[in-house]
Design an enzyme around this catalytic site. Structure first.
Site, PDB file in Angstrom:
ATOM      1  N   ALA A  76     -54.364 -52.205   1.844  1.00  0.00           N
ATOM      2  CA  ALA A  76     -54.431 -53.427   1.037  1.00  0.00           C
ATOM      3  C   ALA A  76     -53.196 -54.288   1.228  1.00  0.00           C
ATOM      4  CB  ALA A  76     -54.595 -53.062  -0.438  1.00  0.00           C
ATOM      5  N   ARG A  78     -50.762 -69.687   5.835  1.00  0.00           N
ATOM      6  CA  ARG A  78     -49.794 -68.943   6.626  1.00  0.00           C
ATOM      7  C   ARG A  78     -50.480 -68.159   7.740  1.00  0.00           C
ATOM      8  NH1 ARG A  78     -47.316 -66.432   1.100  1.00  0.00           N
ATOM      9  NH2 ARG A  78     -46.089 -68.244   0.437  1.00  0.00           N
ATOM     10  N   ALA A 106     -45.436 -64.124  -5.744  1.00  0.00           N
ATOM     11  CA  ALA A 106     -45.483 -62.683  -6.010  1.00  0.00           C
ATOM     12  C   ALA A 106     -44.633 -61.899  -5.020  1.00  0.00           C
ATOM     13  CB  ALA A 106     -46.920 -62.181  -5.970  1.00  0.00           C
ATOM     14  N   MET A 139     -50.675 -58.816   3.434  1.00  0.00           N
ATOM     15  CA  MET A 139     -50.166 -59.548   2.270  1.00  0.00           C
ATOM     16  C   MET A 139     -49.373 -60.781   2.689  1.00  0.00           C
ATOM     17  SD  MET A 139     -50.708 -58.981  -0.957  1.00  0.00           S
ATOM     18  CE  MET A 139     -50.790 -57.212  -1.273  1.00  0.00           C
ATOM     19  N   HIS A 164     -56.970 -62.760   4.034  1.00  0.00           N
ATOM     20  CA  HIS A 164     -56.566 -61.377   3.751  1.00  0.00           C
ATOM     21  C   HIS A 164     -57.803 -60.479   3.728  1.00  0.00           C
ATOM     22  CE1 HIS A 164     -53.559 -58.712   1.387  1.00  0.00           C
ATOM     23  NE2 HIS A 164     -54.562 -57.955   1.777  1.00  0.00           N
ATOM     24  N   ASP A 181     -41.679 -68.285  -2.114  1.00  0.00           N
ATOM     25  CA  ASP A 181     -42.973 -67.657  -2.334  1.00  0.00           C
ATOM     26  C   ASP A 181     -43.040 -67.252  -3.812  1.00  0.00           C
ATOM     27  OD1 ASP A 181     -45.433 -66.199  -1.665  1.00  0.00           O
ATOM     28  OD2 ASP A 181     -44.209 -64.400  -1.895  1.00  0.00           O
ATOM     29  N   ASP A 238     -41.349 -62.592   0.921  1.00  0.00           N
ATOM     30  CA  ASP A 238     -41.305 -61.129   1.042  1.00  0.00           C
ATOM     31  C   ASP A 238     -42.316 -60.603   2.058  1.00  0.00           C
ATOM     32  OD1 ASP A 238     -43.713 -59.634  -1.008  1.00  0.00           O
ATOM     33  OD2 ASP A 238     -43.494 -61.800  -0.874  1.00  0.00           O
ATOM     34  N   LYS A 248     -55.863 -65.547   0.502  1.00  0.00           N
ATOM     35  CA  LYS A 248     -56.620 -64.370   0.101  1.00  0.00           C
ATOM     36  C   LYS A 248     -57.948 -64.225   0.850  1.00  0.00           C
ATOM     37  CE  LYS A 248     -53.394 -63.019  -2.564  1.00  0.00           C
ATOM     38  NZ  LYS A 248     -52.244 -63.178  -1.702  1.00  0.00           N
TER      39      LYS A 248
END
Length: 271
Positions: free
Chosen positions: A47, A162, A16, A51, A58, A14, A188, A55
């Site tokens: 927020a 994902r 970030a 994650m 999200h 991944d 992460d 996006k």
């Protein structure tokens, strides 16, 4: 030609919170500012919840949070729609792209790890919840710093992101690697780990550098050892709950895990 059955062929990272942007701070801040623009108050904890997703997904997940949904109703007189989510996404992309350069430092040990993997003949794959326009700004920065993965699959490139395995399947094809159990996914976020599990790979979660702790490197280093250990245990427990085969602090701790995985492959184990 058949691939060796006991050797790893690729590690898929991944971005970030895993290899760059210790604490995964860039997208979190952009989401909070995005909702502020629309007069909706979004907490940092809210927020961070979804994650790792694409996006747009999200944003839809954030709009579905009861408190956020109610704020939107009070502000605009109607529940948020898919069209509202898409409009938010259009506003979000340039906002995130604008700040991503400010959070492009590598997690310590990343470049050394990548160099070691390349020396061993292991290919470097990458998938991300960032879309292509954001990565078009981030990728050249990474390449200049010494990180040039063998492929890049972005959210929005395929029919589903994902936790579906489609980005991983594309990575297998891009890199020419198989079977899935010779590949390791490092991430992460929970949905990133699910991405690897659904694709049939080994999965390694990073806890300290990622979304679960959510602190910059400087903030993390400023904590005393007791507080660090408390946060480490909390983040590790959350990542273990995702089904990850291994949980480590950061990618700097990955090499012993890869050795263990190859030993397990030699004994006939599969993820």
């Amino acid at each position: 030609m058949n691939q060796p059955q006991h050797q790893l062929t690729a590690v898929v990272f991944d971005w970030a919170g895993t290899v760059i942007d210790f604490g995964s701070c860039a997208p979190m801040g952009a989401f909070v500012k995005l909702f502020e623009k629309f007069n909706v108050q979004l907490s940092i904890e809210q927020a961070r919840g979804p994650m790792g997703m694409a996006k747009l997904d999200h944003i839809k997940a954030l709009l579905a949070i009861p408190e956020i949904n109610q704020q939107w109703l009070q502000q605009y007189g109607a529940r948020p729609t898919n069209a509202d989510a898409e409009h938010l996404y259009e506003v979000f992309t340039p906002m995130n792209a604008e700040v991503v350069e400010d959070f492009s430092d590598f997690v310590p040990g990343t470049i050394e790890l990548i160099n070691t993997l390349r020396y061993r003949g292991i290919k470097i794959g990458s998938t991300t919840g960032y879309n292509r326009p954001i990565m078009e700004k981030l990728l050249p920065i990474a390449v200049k710093a010494g990180y040039s993965p063998d492929n890049l699959v972005c959210a929005g490139d395929l029919a589903a992101g994902r936790p579906s395995p489609l980005m991983m399947y594309q990575t297998f094809a891009d890199l020419g690697v198989w079977p899935p159990y010779t590949v390791v996914k490092v991430d992460d976020t929970g949905v990133g780990i699910e991405e690897g599990l659904n694709a049939g790979t080994w999965t390694v979660a990073v806890s300290i550098s990622g979304n679960e702790v959510g602190l910059s490197l400087e903030e993390w280093q400023a904590l005393d050892l007791i507080e660090q250990d408390k946060l480490r245990q909390q983040a590790t427990a959350k990542m273990q709950a995702t089904g990850a085969h291994y949980v480590i602090d950061t990618v700097a701790d990955l090499l012993p895990v890869l050795t263990d995985i190859e030993n397990r492959l030699r004994s006939g184990e599969r993820p």
